[in-house]
Motif scaffolding. Structure first.
Motif, PDB file in Angstrom:
ATOM      1  N   THR A  27     -22.523  17.094   9.700  1.00 41.73           N
ATOM      2  CA  THR A  27     -21.718  17.904   8.785  1.00 41.73           C
ATOM      3  C   THR A  27     -22.453  19.190   8.402  1.00 41.73           C
ATOM      4  O   THR A  27     -21.844  20.226   8.240  1.00 41.73           O
ATOM      5  N   GLN A  30     -21.897  21.817  11.210  1.00 42.47           N
ATOM      6  CA  GLN A  30     -20.560  22.330  11.534  1.00 42.47           C
ATOM      7  C   GLN A  30     -20.303  23.731  10.955  1.00 42.47           C
ATOM      8  O   GLN A  30     -19.410  24.435  11.407  1.00 42.47           O
ATOM      9  N   GLU A  31     -21.111  24.128   9.957  1.00 43.62           N
ATOM     10  CA  GLU A  31     -20.856  25.400   9.287  1.00 43.62           C
ATOM     11  C   GLU A  31     -21.026  26.600  10.221  1.00 43.62           C
ATOM     12  O   GLU A  31     -20.288  27.552  10.140  1.00 43.62           O
ATOM     13  N   GLU A  34     -20.330  25.584  17.091  1.00 45.20           N
ATOM     14  CA  GLU A  34     -19.150  24.981  17.705  1.00 45.20           C
ATOM     15  C   GLU A  34     -19.479  23.505  17.936  1.00 45.20           C
ATOM     16  O   GLU A  34     -20.342  23.185  18.749  1.00 45.20           O
ATOM     17  N   CYS A  35     -18.808  22.629  17.189  1.00 45.48           N
ATOM     18  CA  CYS A  35     -19.233  21.220  17.195  1.00 45.48           C
ATOM     19  C   CYS A  35     -18.205  20.277  17.797  1.00 45.48           C
ATOM     20  O   CYS A  35     -17.001  20.418  17.564  1.00 45.48           O
ATOM     21  N   TYR A  36     -18.719  19.301  18.546  1.00 47.16           N
ATOM     22  CA  TYR A  36     -17.900  18.230  19.123  1.00 47.16           C
ATOM     23  C   TYR A  36     -18.534  16.908  18.710  1.00 47.16           C
ATOM     24  O   TYR A  36     -19.704  16.654  19.037  1.00 47.16           O
ATOM     25  N   TYR A  37     -17.760  16.080  18.003  1.00 49.16           N
ATOM     26  CA  TYR A  37     -18.274  14.779  17.573  1.00 49.16           C
ATOM     27  C   TYR A  37     -17.348  13.684  18.082  1.00 49.16           C
ATOM     28  O   TYR A  37     -16.126  13.781  17.972  1.00 49.16           O
ATOM     29  N   LEU A  70     -17.092  15.671   7.627  1.00 49.47           N
ATOM     30  CA  LEU A  70     -16.717  16.417   8.825  1.00 49.47           C
ATOM     31  C   LEU A  70     -15.365  17.091   8.601  1.00 49.47           C
ATOM     32  O   LEU A  70     -14.423  16.457   8.129  1.00 49.47           O
ATOM     33  N   LYS A  74     -13.313  22.766  11.506  1.00 50.95           N
ATOM     34  CA  LYS A  74     -14.559  23.379  11.996  1.00 50.95           C
ATOM     35  C   LYS A  74     -15.127  22.645  13.197  1.00 50.95           C
ATOM     36  O   LYS A  74     -15.864  23.235  13.995  1.00 50.95           O
ATOM     37  N   ALA A  75     -14.849  21.348  13.290  1.00 50.04           N
ATOM     38  CA  ALA A  75     -15.447  20.549  14.369  1.00 50.04           C
ATOM     39  C   ALA A  75     -14.368  19.706  15.032  1.00 50.04           C
ATOM     40  O   ALA A  75     -13.435  19.266  14.364  1.00 50.04           O
TER      41      ALA A  75
END
Ligand code: TYM
Length: 329
Positions: A27, A30-31, A34-37, A70, A74-75
């Motif tokens: 978390t 993510q700010e 580029e996030c992938y969870y 999350l 953003k993610a």
């Protein structure tokens, strides 16, 4: 902007170790990235899973990701089996791996030892699937706990091997991201081994969704030593060192400050403070989780996450297919 990828297996209830070692860093990252969870359910089936339980835990894990902060704007949050490129690239990574290097993985050795004579082949080929997860997104950083170091190393090796073999920089070489503190939370009952989702002794593990009274009980009964003095020595005082690590991680401080805070106090008082701090960290997550678990918005978020993930993953996968000569046209 860097690309971040990480995953958690829905193979048991999420632990404080998973939260401190991995999830809370997701978390934070993510700010600006580029996030992938991912809920890595295809990794979970490397050992047998009861279908109804796997189904439920997949949803629960997705809800915990969101409850921990999350933000789906953003993610991208998604389930691995809904993005077919993971298994597809996983196979290709398997063809690139050597049996010897896979057999050297300590997690393989530990898990295989528990399986008797019938070791599922998926336990051995787990790392190439994990490499595929990461490499599909051209990932720069992978936030994980300390126990995943070896898997990250082999991911880097496979990416470099592929790029060299096909003489093209198809994959970005990812780096491990270890957060500050909490990267290796230990069992409360056997503090020389890591806290794990799959520990049979539930007193050894704090779960993210544990009721406050259970957290108090588990910490009160945690293994310590007879010295009754709170100072950090992981060799001779692994139990106290672990509780100090946990306290430092949830209150965002360091060992020296914890030592000062509890100087002259016994273990009883220290354990009460650790329990209170852990409860304070987990309570807001538990509240949000209760709101989310039966909410249809959870499905909408996972659907949207899978669309975004497929889009990015297919770009890399299509390139791989072309470079390897697997395309027909
Ligand atoms: P898993 O599901 O076992 O654990 C999820 C994350 O939690 C971390 N972790 C811990 N951190 C601190 N202390 C502990 N006691 C502790 N136990 C677990 C793990 O390091 C991990 O970050 N192979 C991975 C899942 C995976 C993955 C991926 C991760 C599959 N594909 C791609 C990153 C990228 C695993 O078994 O995690």
């Amino acid at each position: 902007m860097a690309v971040i990828f990480s995953g958690i297996q829905p193979s048991g209830n999420l632990t404080l170790g998973n939260y401190l070692g991995a999830l809370r860093n997701f978390t934070k990252m993510q700010e600006q990235n580029e996030c992938y969870y991912c809920v890595v359910n295809q990794h979970a089936i490397t050992v047998h899973q009861d279908p109804a339980l796997l189904h439920r835990r997949t949803r629960e894990l997705a809800a915990i990701y969101l409850a921990a902060g999350l933000d789906p704007e953003k993610a991208a949050l998604f389930v691995q089996s809904e993005v077919p490129q993971h298994a597809q690239l996983g196979w290709i990574m398997t063809t690139l791996s050597y049996v010897g290097e896979l057999e050297r993985m300590t997690q393989y050795k530990d898990k295989a030892a528990k399986q008797g004579d019938s070791i599922p082949a998926g336990l051995l080929t787990y790392p190439p699937l994990m490499a595929a997860d990461i490499l599909l997104y051209q990932t720069n950083f992978v936030p994980v706990g300390d126990d995943q170091k070896q898997h990250l190393e082999i991911t880097r090796d496979l990416a470099q091997r592929f790029n060299r073999l096909y003489q093209e920089e198809v994959f970005t070489i990812p780096e491990i991201y270890l957060g500050q503190g909490g990267t290796r939370v230990m069992s409360l009952q056997e503090p020389t081994k890591k806290m794990s989702k799959s520990d049979d002794n539930t007193m050894a593990t704090i779960y993210v969704l544990d009721a406050p009274k259970d957290i108090e009980k588990k910490i009160k009964r945690a293994q310590t030593d007879s010295e009754n003095s709170v100072h950090y020595d992981a060799e001779t005082k692994p139990g106290i060192a672990n509780l100090m690590d946990i306290y430092a991680a949830v209150t965002d401080t360091d060992h020296a400050a914890v030592e000062r805070e509890f100087s002259g106090q016994g273990y009883g008082q220290f354990k009460k403070s650790v329990a209170a701090a852990v409860i304070a960290a987990l309570e807001p997550i538990q509240k949000r989780y209760a709101e989310l678990i039966d909410n249809p918005v959870l499905d909408a978020i996972l659907d949207q996450g899978a669309v975004k993930a497929r889009e990015t993953a297919s770009r890399t996968y299509d390139k791989v297919v072309q470079v390897m000569g697997l395309d027909r046209k």
